[in-house]
Design a protein around this motif. Structure first.
Motif, short mmCIF file in Angstrom:
data_model
loop_
_atom_site.label_atom_id
_atom_site.label_comp_id
_atom_site.label_asym_id
_atom_site.label_seq_id
_atom_site.Cartn_x
_atom_site.Cartn_y
_atom_site.Cartn_z
N ILE A 16 -11.84 -54.22 41.61
CA ILE A 16 -12.90 -54.12 42.60
C ILE A 16 -12.35 -52.98 43.90
O ILE A 16 -12.86 -52.18 44.20
CB ILE A 16 -13.64 -55.32 43.08
CG1 ILE A 16 -14.13 -56.06 41.96
CG2 ILE A 16 -14.47 -55.03 44.13
CD1 ILE A 16 -15.52 -55.17 41.15
N GLY A 17 -11.21 -53.65 44.03
CA GLY A 17 -10.69 -52.91 45.16
C GLY A 17 -10.18 -51.44 44.83
O GLY A 17 -10.44 -50.53 45.68
N GLY A 18 -9.86 -51.09 43.59
CA GLY A 18 -9.58 -49.79 43.06
C GLY A 18 -10.76 -48.93 43.00
O GLY A 18 -10.78 -47.68 43.66
N VAL A 23 -14.29 -45.00 45.59
CA VAL A 23 -15.55 -44.69 46.43
C VAL A 23 -15.46 -44.32 47.82
O VAL A 23 -15.77 -43.17 48.06
CB VAL A 23 -16.42 -46.16 46.39
CG1 VAL A 23 -17.59 -45.79 47.31
CG2 VAL A 23 -16.87 -46.26 44.95
N TYR A 24 -14.61 -44.80 48.55
CA TYR A 24 -14.07 -44.43 49.94
C TYR A 24 -13.44 -42.92 49.78
O TYR A 24 -14.18 -42.18 50.60
CB TYR A 24 -13.06 -45.66 50.57
CG TYR A 24 -12.60 -44.90 51.86
CD1 TYR A 24 -13.21 -44.46 52.89
CD2 TYR A 24 -11.11 -44.26 51.72
CE1 TYR A 24 -12.76 -44.04 54.13
CE2 TYR A 24 -10.56 -43.62 52.79
CZ TYR A 24 -11.38 -43.64 54.07
OH TYR A 24 -10.83 -42.77 54.98
N ALA A 25 -12.59 -42.75 49.08
CA ALA A 25 -11.55 -41.38 48.87
C ALA A 25 -12.54 -40.35 48.61
O ALA A 25 -12.59 -39.42 49.36
CB ALA A 25 -10.48 -41.92 48.01
N PRO A 109 -4.82 -39.24 56.30
CA PRO A 109 -5.03 -40.70 56.81
C PRO A 109 -6.04 -41.21 55.83
O PRO A 109 -6.24 -42.51 55.85
CB PRO A 109 -6.07 -40.26 58.20
CG PRO A 109 -6.30 -38.86 58.07
CD PRO A 109 -4.95 -38.18 57.31
N ILE A 110 -6.52 -40.57 55.17
CA ILE A 110 -7.46 -41.02 54.00
C ILE A 110 -6.33 -42.06 53.00
O ILE A 110 -6.70 -43.00 52.58
CB ILE A 110 -8.34 -40.10 53.02
CG1 ILE A 110 -9.31 -39.62 53.93
CG2 ILE A 110 -8.98 -40.54 51.79
CD1 ILE A 110 -10.17 -38.21 53.54
N CYS A 114 -6.24 -45.94 52.30
CA CYS A 114 -6.46 -46.35 50.84
C CYS A 114 -5.24 -47.35 50.33
O CYS A 114 -5.27 -48.20 49.43
CB CYS A 114 -6.36 -45.12 49.85
SG CYS A 114 -7.95 -44.32 50.08
N ILE A 115 -3.96 -47.31 51.17
CA ILE A 115 -3.13 -48.25 50.99
C ILE A 115 -2.94 -49.48 51.73
O ILE A 115 -2.78 -50.53 51.34
CB ILE A 115 -1.73 -47.44 51.08
CG1 ILE A 115 -1.52 -46.31 50.12
CG2 ILE A 115 -0.48 -48.45 51.22
CD1 ILE A 115 -0.31 -45.47 50.34
#
Length: 133
Positions: A16-18, A23-25, A109-110, A114-115
């Protein structure tokens, strides 16, 4: 047995996190054009919009798949929203500082968002948002 359950939860969180991170990236890069060419939105605005989209996916995925929580939305959703707001603050601050002030490409920053955000999220989701009450 507890270790098996814990490793399955971590695996589900990673899925889910990945997916949420992806989705965010994808949204952030698409909206900012990855720092190349004419952007649809400035890096910070692109990051905020992308983070909101990913947040909706993340709540549903973690509630029903990662933690399989039967807790009330009235209890969990505000806590999730607060955690998400902290992640959003990170997703705003990093582009402001790194892209707008230091002139780095939007991708930097993206990637950092993500990390950092997923690492903090697992701990807080497990111990505070979707904990057994």
């Amino acid at each position: 047995m507890l270790n098996i359950l814990r490793s399955h939860r971590i695996s589900r969180f990673a899925v889910i996190g990945g997916a949420s991170t992806l989705v965010y990236a994808v949204c952030a890069l698409a909206l900012s054009r990855g720092g190349t060419g004419a952007a649809m939105l400035p890096a910070t605005a692109a990051s905020v919009v992308a983070y909101a989209i990913a947040g909706l996916f993340s709540y549903a995925g973690h509630k029903y798949f990662t933690f399989m929580s039967a807790g009330a939305h009235a209890f969990e959703l505000p806590r999730f929203a607060l955690l998400n707001a902290m992640g959003l603050a990170t997703a705003i601050a990093l582009p402001v500082v790194l892209t707008e002030r230091l002139g780095m490409p939007a991708a930097i920053p993206i990637v950092l968002t993500c990390i950092v955000v997923p690492l903090v999220n697992y701990i807080v989701l497990r111990r505070w948002v979707f904990r057994d009450v």
